[in-house]
Design a protein around this motif. Sequence first.
Motif, PDB file in Angstrom:
ATOM      1  N   LEU A   1       0.819  -1.207   0.000  1.00 52.60           N
ATOM      2  CA  LEU A   1       0.000   0.000   0.000  1.00 52.60           C
ATOM      3  C   LEU A   1       0.854   1.258   0.000  1.00 52.60           C
ATOM      4  O   LEU A   1       0.526   2.242  -0.660  1.00 52.60           O
ATOM      5  CB  LEU A   1      -0.929   0.016   1.214  1.00 52.60           C
ATOM      6  CG  LEU A   1      -2.008  -1.056   1.225  1.00 52.60           C
ATOM      7  CD1 LEU A   1      -2.814  -0.970   2.507  1.00 52.60           C
ATOM      8  CD2 LEU A   1      -2.910  -0.950   0.026  1.00 52.60           C
ATOM      9  N   ASP A   2       1.953   1.230   0.736  1.00 53.13           N
ATOM     10  CA  ASP A   2       2.829   2.397   0.768  1.00 53.13           C
ATOM     11  C   ASP A   2       3.440   2.679  -0.598  1.00 53.13           C
ATOM     12  O   ASP A   2       3.681   3.819  -0.954  1.00 53.13           O
ATOM     13  CB  ASP A   2       3.945   2.215   1.795  1.00 53.13           C
ATOM     14  CG  ASP A   2       3.436   2.365   3.214  1.00 53.13           C
ATOM     15  OD1 ASP A   2       2.340   2.936   3.389  1.00 53.13           O
ATOM     16  OD2 ASP A   2       4.123   1.908   4.139  1.00 53.13           O
ATOM     17  N   SER A   3       3.678   1.634  -1.365  1.00 51.89           N
ATOM     18  CA  SER A   3       4.327   1.833  -2.656  1.00 51.89           C
ATOM     19  C   SER A   3       3.346   2.073  -3.795  1.00 51.89           C
ATOM     20  O   SER A   3       3.750   2.465  -4.880  1.00 51.89           O
ATOM     21  CB  SER A   3       5.226   0.641  -2.979  1.00 51.89           C
ATOM     22  OG  SER A   3       4.475  -0.531  -3.027  1.00 51.89           O
ATOM     23  N   VAL A   4       2.049   1.884  -3.563  1.00 49.57           N
ATOM     24  CA  VAL A   4       1.055   2.087  -4.622  1.00 49.57           C
ATOM     25  C   VAL A   4       1.057   3.533  -5.102  1.00 49.57           C
ATOM     26  O   VAL A   4       0.882   3.814  -6.277  1.00 49.57           O
ATOM     27  CB  VAL A   4      -0.355   1.673  -4.143  1.00 49.57           C
ATOM     28  CG1 VAL A   4      -1.431   2.184  -5.079  1.00 49.57           C
ATOM     29  CG2 VAL A   4      -0.433   0.163  -4.036  1.00 49.57           C
ATOM     30  N   SER A   5       1.284   4.466  -4.192  1.00 49.89           N
ATOM     31  CA  SER A   5       1.234   5.871  -4.577  1.00 49.89           C
ATOM     32  C   SER A   5       2.544   6.383  -5.172  1.00 49.89           C
ATOM     33  O   SER A   5       2.603   7.512  -5.637  1.00 49.89           O
ATOM     34  CB  SER A   5       0.837   6.729  -3.365  1.00 49.89           C
ATOM     35  OG  SER A   5       1.804   6.603  -2.355  1.00 49.89           O
TER      36      SER A   5
ATOM     37  N   ASP B   1      -7.321  -2.708 -10.658  1.00 48.05           N
ATOM     38  CA  ASP B   1      -8.193  -3.874 -10.505  1.00 48.05           C
ATOM     39  C   ASP B   1      -7.717  -4.771  -9.363  1.00 48.05           C
ATOM     40  O   ASP B   1      -8.517  -5.285  -8.589  1.00 48.05           O
ATOM     41  CB  ASP B   1      -8.253  -4.680 -11.797  1.00 48.05           C
ATOM     42  CG  ASP B   1      -9.023  -3.975 -12.893  1.00 48.05           C
ATOM     43  OD1 ASP B   1      -9.854  -3.100 -12.565  1.00 48.05           O
ATOM     44  OD2 ASP B   1      -8.788  -4.277 -14.073  1.00 48.05           O
ATOM     45  N   GLU B   2      -6.405  -4.949  -9.274  1.00 43.87           N
ATOM     46  CA  GLU B   2      -5.853  -5.750  -8.181  1.00 43.87           C
ATOM     47  C   GLU B   2      -6.099  -5.068  -6.839  1.00 43.87           C
ATOM     48  O   GLU B   2      -6.394  -5.734  -5.845  1.00 43.87           O
ATOM     49  CB  GLU B   2      -4.363  -5.977  -8.396  1.00 43.87           C
ATOM     50  CG  GLU B   2      -4.057  -6.878  -9.574  1.00 43.87           C
ATOM     51  CD  GLU B   2      -2.596  -6.851  -9.992  1.00 43.87           C
ATOM     52  OE1 GLU B   2      -2.137  -7.886 -10.496  1.00 43.87           O
ATOM     53  OE2 GLU B   2      -1.933  -5.810  -9.821  1.00 43.87           O
ATOM     54  N   ALA B   3      -6.004  -3.748  -6.811  1.00 41.61           N
ATOM     55  CA  ALA B   3      -6.256  -3.006  -5.578  1.00 41.61           C
ATOM     56  C   ALA B   3      -7.699  -3.193  -5.126  1.00 41.61           C
ATOM     57  O   ALA B   3      -7.967  -3.386  -3.936  1.00 41.61           O
ATOM     58  CB  ALA B   3      -5.940  -1.530  -5.781  1.00 41.61           C
ATOM     59  N   ARG B   4      -8.624  -3.156  -6.056  1.00 43.56           N
ATOM     60  CA  ARG B   4     -10.036  -3.368  -5.713  1.00 43.56           C
ATOM     61  C   ARG B   4     -10.249  -4.781  -5.160  1.00 43.56           C
ATOM     62  O   ARG B   4     -11.021  -4.983  -4.213  1.00 43.56           O
ATOM     63  CB  ARG B   4     -10.919  -3.112  -6.919  1.00 43.56           C
ATOM     64  CG  ARG B   4     -11.026  -1.651  -7.278  1.00 43.56           C
ATOM     65  CD  ARG B   4     -11.951  -1.400  -8.470  1.00 43.56           C
ATOM     66  NE  ARG B   4     -11.881  -0.030  -8.894  1.00 43.56           N
ATOM     67  CZ  ARG B   4     -11.063   0.426  -9.842  1.00 43.56           C
ATOM     68  NH1 ARG B   4     -10.266  -0.394 -10.492  1.00 43.56           N
ATOM     69  NH2 ARG B   4     -11.059   1.711 -10.158  1.00 43.56           N
ATOM     70  N   ALA B   5      -9.581  -5.755  -5.746  1.00 44.31           N
ATOM     71  CA  ALA B   5      -9.697  -7.130  -5.268  1.00 44.31           C
ATOM     72  C   ALA B   5      -9.139  -7.250  -3.847  1.00 44.31           C
ATOM     73  O   ALA B   5      -9.724  -7.937  -3.000  1.00 44.31           O
ATOM     74  CB  ALA B   5      -8.966  -8.083  -6.214  1.00 44.31           C
ATOM     75  N   ILE B   6      -8.043  -6.564  -3.574  1.00 41.04           N
ATOM     76  CA  ILE B   6      -7.462  -6.588  -2.230  1.00 41.04           C
ATOM     77  C   ILE B   6      -8.416  -5.934  -1.235  1.00 41.04           C
ATOM     78  O   ILE B   6      -8.571  -6.408  -0.108  1.00 41.04           O
ATOM     79  CB  ILE B   6      -6.077  -5.910  -2.218  1.00 41.04           C
ATOM     80  CG1 ILE B   6      -5.079  -6.783  -2.982  1.00 41.04           C
ATOM     81  CG2 ILE B   6      -5.593  -5.663  -0.794  1.00 41.04           C
ATOM     82  CD1 ILE B   6      -3.729  -6.138  -3.183  1.00 41.04           C
ATOM     83  N   ILE B   7      -9.088  -4.862  -1.643  1.00 40.38           N
ATOM     84  CA  ILE B   7     -10.055  -4.214  -0.756  1.00 40.38           C
ATOM     85  C   ILE B   7     -11.162  -5.194  -0.379  1.00 40.38           C
ATOM     86  O   ILE B   7     -11.582  -5.268   0.779  1.00 40.38           O
ATOM     87  CB  ILE B   7     -10.639  -2.940  -1.410  1.00 40.38           C
ATOM     88  CG1 ILE B   7      -9.572  -1.838  -1.452  1.00 40.38           C
ATOM     89  CG2 ILE B   7     -11.880  -2.455  -0.671  1.00 40.38           C
ATOM     90  CD1 ILE B   7      -9.990  -0.595  -2.219  1.00 40.38           C
TER      91      ILE B   7
END
Length: 63
Positions: free
Chosen positions: A12-16, A26-32
Amino acid sequence: MDETLDLLDVLLDSVSEPRLKLISADEARAIIVLLGLLDDADQPEDVRRAAGDMRFRLGSRLA
């Protein structure tokens, strides 16, 4: 479980980071969605709190 939460925290820290995208939107939504499963009353309070925090952080970066 702590190792998994630590790994997700690093992701999460590196996503931004503009130079480094470790996961797609799409992967971020799946993780949520998966983190939402950890927000179950049967889970310990610290796990639910960490999952909720990560969902919020990830969701705010997708917005």
